[in-house]
Design an enzyme around this catalytic site. Structure first.
Site, PDB file in Angstrom:
ATOM      1  N   ASP A  12       0.821  -1.218   0.000  1.00 41.22           N
ATOM      2  CA  ASP A  12       0.000   0.000   0.000  1.00 41.22           C
ATOM      3  C   ASP A  12       0.852   1.265   0.000  1.00 41.22           C
ATOM      4  O   ASP A  12       0.488   2.284   0.589  1.00 41.22           O
ATOM      5  CB  ASP A  12      -0.969   0.011   1.205  1.00 41.22           C
ATOM      6  N   HIS A  40      -4.936  -1.925  -5.556  1.00 38.50           N
ATOM      7  CA  HIS A  40      -4.162  -0.798  -6.070  1.00 38.50           C
ATOM      8  C   HIS A  40      -5.139   0.296  -6.498  1.00 38.50           C
ATOM      9  O   HIS A  40      -5.978   0.083  -7.362  1.00 38.50           O
ATOM     10  CB  HIS A  40      -3.309  -1.235  -7.269  1.00 38.50           C
TER      11      HIS A  40
HETATM   12  P1  GDP Z   1      -0.752   0.062  -3.552  1.00 40.95           P
HETATM   13  O1  GDP Z   1      -1.373  -1.184  -3.024  1.00 40.95           O
HETATM   14  O2  GDP Z   1       0.722   0.151  -3.298  1.00 40.95           O
HETATM   15  O3  GDP Z   1      -1.078   0.323  -4.992  1.00 40.95           O
HETATM   16  O4  GDP Z   1      -1.390   1.267  -2.711  1.00 40.95           O
HETATM   17  P2  GDP Z   1      -2.939   1.468  -2.305  1.00 40.95           P
HETATM   18  O5  GDP Z   1      -3.680   1.945  -3.512  1.00 40.95           O
HETATM   19  O6  GDP Z   1      -3.457   0.290  -1.597  1.00 40.95           O
HETATM   20  O7  GDP Z   1      -2.827   2.600  -1.200  1.00 40.95           O
HETATM   21  C1  GDP Z   1      -2.343   3.873  -1.493  1.00 40.95           C
HETATM   22  C2  GDP Z   1      -3.455   4.908  -1.217  1.00 40.95           C
HETATM   23  O8  GDP Z   1      -2.908   6.192  -1.157  1.00 40.95           O
HETATM   24  C3  GDP Z   1      -4.495   4.974  -2.315  1.00 40.95           C
HETATM   25  O9  GDP Z   1      -5.731   5.303  -1.755  1.00 40.95           O
HETATM   26  C4  GDP Z   1      -3.997   6.089  -3.219  1.00 40.95           C
HETATM   27  O10 GDP Z   1      -5.031   6.730  -3.938  1.00 40.95           O
HETATM   28  C5  GDP Z   1      -3.394   7.013  -2.211  1.00 40.95           C
HETATM   29  N1  GDP Z   1      -2.201   7.762  -2.653  1.00 40.95           N
HETATM   30  C6  GDP Z   1      -1.180   7.338  -3.437  1.00 40.95           C
HETATM   31  N2  GDP Z   1      -0.211   8.270  -3.487  1.00 40.95           N
HETATM   32  C7  GDP Z   1      -0.626   9.293  -2.702  1.00 40.95           C
HETATM   33  C8  GDP Z   1      -0.048  10.551  -2.323  1.00 40.95           C
HETATM   34  O11 GDP Z   1       1.072  10.911  -2.684  1.00 40.95           O
HETATM   35  N3  GDP Z   1      -0.780  11.317  -1.475  1.00 40.95           N
HETATM   36  C9  GDP Z   1      -2.004  10.956  -1.014  1.00 40.95           C
HETATM   37  N4  GDP Z   1      -2.631  11.787  -0.184  1.00 40.95           N
HETATM   38  N5  GDP Z   1      -2.570   9.796  -1.354  1.00 40.95           N
HETATM   39  C10 GDP Z   1      -1.886   8.980  -2.178  1.00 40.95           C
HETATM   40 MG    MG Z   2      -2.885  -1.757  -1.772  1.00 38.46          MG
END
Ligand code: GDP
Ligand code: MG
Length: 424
Positions: A12, A40
């Site tokens: 995440d 994601h």
């Molecule tokens: P992944 O599993 O690594 O793809 O990550 P996730 O999607 O599960 O969790 C990351 C969360 O943070 C998601 O809700 C994204 O929309 C959000 N997100 C990603 N990058 C940023 C950022 O730089 N700032 C903020 N505020 N939210 C972010």
């Molecule tokens: Mg995730």
């Protein structure tokens, strides 16, 4: 050109978000491990999407997406995910989605087994997403799994399935006291959800090899972070597959090729879903403030994520395991709420300072050693250049770079595609 996007921490980190951004320059995006335990999140001009099985490149018109042999595929979940995206106007055809014939099918009895086992473990549970991932990977290595390519010959598949169901029922009935499953029901499941996928199934290794030879740019998208890798993570509180970048060419079907670039996605603070040791964990109000600021609730399960400050020891280890050439620091904007920002710079055990990530047995007995930094206390989500960032934020970035021994190339300051800064 082969590039891996992988997670430095516990997952995440914003891998989906960075794949969505950086895939602009790529022809192919490949998921190479894991199943629909992934979540994601991608936010771009087409909307907000949560992807569990489909590679995050599916949202770009001219990118071909591959689900590699290293994956486990819940075909019902995939059908629903495809339908959901199609309803949102996303094109999905055999031209832009290719599923490996060697990818393993996650069956309803795997989901059953996962739930039965978590329930049996009760308060000692692993914190599984209950989506059948551990049982299906277990079966893969026991050579009792069904692969996507087998859907192309239903008669032969039925013969094999009979023996597998007989074997699986021994466990379901005699170990867990559950109802047995029937070959007929399982065949029906495979027919209903599997048959429509047949046009997408092919030798994706061959496809990728040809694409690579033709000079196409290929991006690998990891699910979960280094600390959840089955070999190098906080075993047994890991996932059941290799999430590390080095596995990408194998899980994609091109073990003959080496990565050209490894981009590690590193979060500006720590989060962790599920059970297991999490050394720098926050509790109470401190945790709640950070969780709220970061919206830290699981994309796949909705569970509140455990949170804590940035962990230098774990992240340095994650960077080493991913062989990260470049780092993208994500969610820096989330820390804007804090007067002071803590960083876990070392662990301590029996009065001894520990700076290399230890063998995970007894990891609970390590205590975090914290440093405190002054917060910047202003909105940085509109910053698009290094110079736009307040001094305290630049100091924080600089400190992290020195502490983990890697350069931060991208800083993400928001969930939207364009909310990022290129640092060099
Ligand atoms: P992944 O599993 O690594 O793809 O990550 P996730 O999607 O599960 O969790 C990351 C969360 O943070 C998601 O809700 C994204 O929309 C959000 N997100 C990603 N990058 C940023 C950022 O730089 N700032 C903020 N505020 N939210 C972010
Ligand atoms: Mg995730």
């Amino acid at each position: 050109m082969l590039t891996a996007i992988s997670g430095i921490n516990w997952g995440d980190e914003g891998k989906g978000r960075m794949v969505d951004l950086l895939s602009a320059d790529y022809n192919v995006v490949v998921r190479y491990q894991g199943g629909n335990n992934a979540g994601h999140t991608v936010i771009n001009e087409r909307g907000k999407f949560i992807l569990n099985l489909l590679p995050s490149g599916i949202l770009r018109e001219n990118v071909v997406n591959v689900m590699g042999n290293g994956m486990v595929v819940d075909i019902k979940h995939l059908s629903e995910e495809m339908a959901r995206l199609k309803a949102a106007g996303i094109k999905i055809t055999p031209d832009n989605l290719k599923i490996s014939d060697r990818a393993v099918i996650c069956m309803p009895y795997h989901v059953m087994q996962d739930c039965l086992e978590e329930n049996r473990l009760s308060d000692k549970k692993f914190g599984s997403t209950r989506r059948g991932i551990a049982p299906v990977y277990g079966d893969k290595y026991l050579k009792k799994a069904i692969r996507m390519g087998e859907l192309k010959d239903m008669a032969a598949l039925k013969e094999r399935l009979k023996g597998i169901v007989e074997w699986k029922n021994l466990t379901l009935v005699n170990v867990y006291g559950a109802q047995p499953v029937s070959t007929e029901d399982m065949m029906e499941h495979l027919r209903v959800y599997g048959e429509p996928l047949i046009p997408f199934i092919c030798d994706t290794g061959l496809y990728l090899n040809e694409a690579d030879k033709a000079g196409e740019k290929i991006m690998f998208e990891a699910q979960l972070g280094a600390l959840r890798d089955i070999d190098f993570g906080i075993y047994p509180y890991t996932s059941s597959s290799n999430a590390i970048a080095a596995y990408a060419p194998i899980g994609a079907g091109i073990p003959n090729r080496k990565l050209d670039l490894s981009i590690g996605i590193m979060k500006a603070y720590s989060t962790c879903v599920g059970e297991g040791p999490f050394t720098a964990e926050y509790f109470g109000d401190k945790a709640e403030s950070l969780r709220k600021a970061g919206g830290e609730y699981g994309a796949a399960t909705g569970r509140p994520r455990r949170v804590g400050p940035f962990d230098v020891v774990a992240s340095k280890y994650g960077i080493r395991m991913q062989g990260a050439d470049e780092i993208a620091l994500t969610k820096l904007d989330v820390l804007s709420y804090a007067d002071e920002i803590e960083v876990c710079v070392a662990y301590e055990k029996d009065g001894e300072r520990v700076t290399e990530f230890p063998f995970p047995q007894n990891l609970e007995s390590y205590k975090p050693v914290m440093n405190t930094f002054k917060g910047w206390k202003c909105d940085i989500s509109k910053c698009r250049k290094k110079e736009d960032l307040p001094k305290e934020a630049l100091d924080y970035i600089q400190f992290l770079e020195n502490a983990v021994g890697a350069k931060i190339k991208y800083v993400s300051v928001g969930a939207e595609r364009e909310a990022y800064i290129v640092m060099y």
